[in-house]
Enzyme design. Sequence first.
Site, PDB file in Angstrom:
ATOM      1  N   HIS A   1       0.813  -1.218   0.000  1.00 48.77           N
ATOM      2  CA  HIS A   1       0.000   0.000   0.000  1.00 48.77           C
ATOM      3  C   HIS A   1       0.848   1.271   0.000  1.00 48.77           C
ATOM      4  O   HIS A   1       0.364   2.336  -0.389  1.00 48.77           O
ATOM      5  CB  HIS A   1      -0.925  -0.001   1.223  1.00 48.77           C
ATOM      6  CG  HIS A   1      -2.041   0.994   1.133  1.00 48.77           C
ATOM      7  ND1 HIS A   1      -3.032   0.901   0.187  1.00 48.77           N
ATOM      8  CD2 HIS A   1      -2.312   2.104   1.864  1.00 48.77           C
ATOM      9  CE1 HIS A   1      -3.884   1.909   0.345  1.00 48.77           C
ATOM     10  NE2 HIS A   1      -3.475   2.652   1.349  1.00 48.77           N
TER      11      HIS A   1
ATOM     12  N   LYS B   1     -13.341  -7.193 -11.490  1.00 45.26           N
ATOM     13  CA  LYS B   1     -12.342  -7.959 -12.248  1.00 45.26           C
ATOM     14  C   LYS B   1     -11.823  -9.119 -11.410  1.00 45.26           C
ATOM     15  O   LYS B   1     -11.612 -10.233 -11.921  1.00 45.26           O
ATOM     16  CB  LYS B   1     -11.202  -7.028 -12.645  1.00 45.26           C
ATOM     17  CG  LYS B   1     -10.315  -7.558 -13.756  1.00 45.26           C
ATOM     18  CD  LYS B   1      -9.328  -6.494 -14.190  1.00 45.26           C
ATOM     19  CE  LYS B   1      -8.465  -6.986 -15.342  1.00 45.26           C
ATOM     20  NZ  LYS B   1      -7.491  -5.956 -15.770  1.00 45.26           N
ATOM     21  N   ASP B   2     -11.624  -8.896 -10.114  1.00 41.78           N
ATOM     22  CA  ASP B   2     -11.203  -9.973  -9.216  1.00 41.78           C
ATOM     23  C   ASP B   2     -12.282 -11.048  -9.097  1.00 41.78           C
ATOM     24  O   ASP B   2     -11.982 -12.239  -9.019  1.00 41.78           O
ATOM     25  CB  ASP B   2     -10.881  -9.419  -7.825  1.00 41.78           C
ATOM     26  CG  ASP B   2      -9.509  -8.775  -7.755  1.00 41.78           C
ATOM     27  OD1 ASP B   2      -8.716  -8.992  -8.693  1.00 41.78           O
ATOM     28  OD2 ASP B   2      -9.227  -8.057  -6.784  1.00 41.78           O
TER      29      ASP B   2
ATOM     30  N   SER C   1       0.615  -0.891  -6.489  1.00 43.95           N
ATOM     31  CA  SER C   1       0.980  -2.008  -7.373  1.00 43.95           C
ATOM     32  C   SER C   1       1.839  -1.511  -8.530  1.00 43.95           C
ATOM     33  O   SER C   1       1.729  -0.360  -8.955  1.00 43.95           O
ATOM     34  CB  SER C   1      -0.275  -2.684  -7.916  1.00 43.95           C
ATOM     35  OG  SER C   1      -1.053  -3.224  -6.875  1.00 43.95           O
TER      36      SER C   1
ATOM     37  N   GLU D   1       4.558 -33.986  -1.692  1.00 50.03           N
ATOM     38  CA  GLU D   1       3.486 -33.499  -2.541  1.00 50.03           C
ATOM     39  C   GLU D   1       4.067 -32.786  -3.762  1.00 50.03           C
ATOM     40  O   GLU D   1       5.203 -32.309  -3.740  1.00 50.03           O
ATOM     41  CB  GLU D   1       2.583 -32.541  -1.765  1.00 50.03           C
ATOM     42  CG  GLU D   1       1.717 -33.217  -0.717  1.00 50.03           C
ATOM     43  CD  GLU D   1       0.551 -33.989  -1.328  1.00 50.03           C
ATOM     44  OE1 GLU D   1      -0.589 -33.512  -1.300  1.00 50.03           O
ATOM     45  OE2 GLU D   1       0.808 -35.111  -1.834  1.00 50.03           O
TER      46      GLU D   1
END
Length: 390
Positions: free
Chosen positions: A202, A228-229, A206, A272
């Site tokens: 923040h 959009k998310d 971004s 895994e």
Amino acid sequence: MAFRKSNVYLSLVNSYIIDSPQPSSINYWWNLGSLLGLCLVIQILTGIFMAMHYSSNIELAFSTVEHIMRDVNNGYIIRYAHANTASFFFMAMYAHMAKGLYYGSYRSPRSTVWNVGVIIFLVTIITAFLGYCCVYGQMSLWGATVITNLCSAIPFVGQDIVQWLWGGFSVGNPTITRFFALHYLFPFVIAALVLMHFLALHVHGSSNPLGITGNMDRLSMHGYFVFKDLVTVFAFFIVFTLFVFFSPNTLGHPDNYIPANPLVTPASIVPEWYLLPFYAILRSIPDKFLGVVTMVGAILVLLVLPYTDRSIVRGNAFKVLSKFIFFLFVFNFILLGILGMQHIEVPYIQMGQIATIIYFAYFLIIMPIISTLENVLFYIGRNNNPHIYS
């Protein structure tokens, strides 16, 4: 006073989720962060409900997992959701980190965001391993034995650390009890680290695919980016439910559906799928201590990227050489994962050693050389074609 506190909290929510300015050019790769947050929430919630019915006693551990599957109302959904979300968590995390590598998200001033992310990755790997051991199936037992034994390579105190982890002289009841306690605790540690990751992000906001400042054109987080998310969230749930309800055991090892038996060693001990690349790196080093150091170093080497990338242009969107080398690195990482599930024999040993060298060379040698070379080519191009850069 209470009114003021509520105002503070609401202003924080507004600052981070509603009015947070985001570069208008970010694409769907930036949605992986919200998917990772969703996976973490699913893991914590399903883990809490499973813990209500699980017993960490080795006589009961495997049978209580079966009890959750067969006797608890909708228990099979909770268990399969928890197991499959772990795989989806790592899929999204690897893609998120690959996005960061490709677009140079680790570059200053966002180095702190990247460094906290690497720590989250390391803690997540530990948490996943501890949870895998709690099932106490055949592969869980021998995986716990092999991985904890790696600590014996530490000089002077290694064997004492192993016995402390085991709570005795072999993997037993104290081991699973401690692993379960830590497995229950670590997701909340990850959640705290995610908040730190979010706070650091923040500060500068971004990055974006273009590698330039995003201050020229920004949009509020809500409603464009929230919607959009949600597109990727719905797509995730479609694929996720297909696995949970129709093919829940696809990503698990069949030997782990057999109760643990310390007298029978599996034909091949493999972790895994999401840990296979690092397992291949471990096996490629003949010396035990150096193998452990190399495996841990394969994760910590990510921290040097802000220093070894000397490019004057952020990201690989407009850099042909860096883009080519990046995809070679991705293919090499996938090859390491494939090699991690092969038997230790010719030619897989030699291939693993070569792939390990390429893995470390990318961060420590290739990245500085390619970025410096591209800087030189950029200056030559600017001097020969000044009208293009004016």
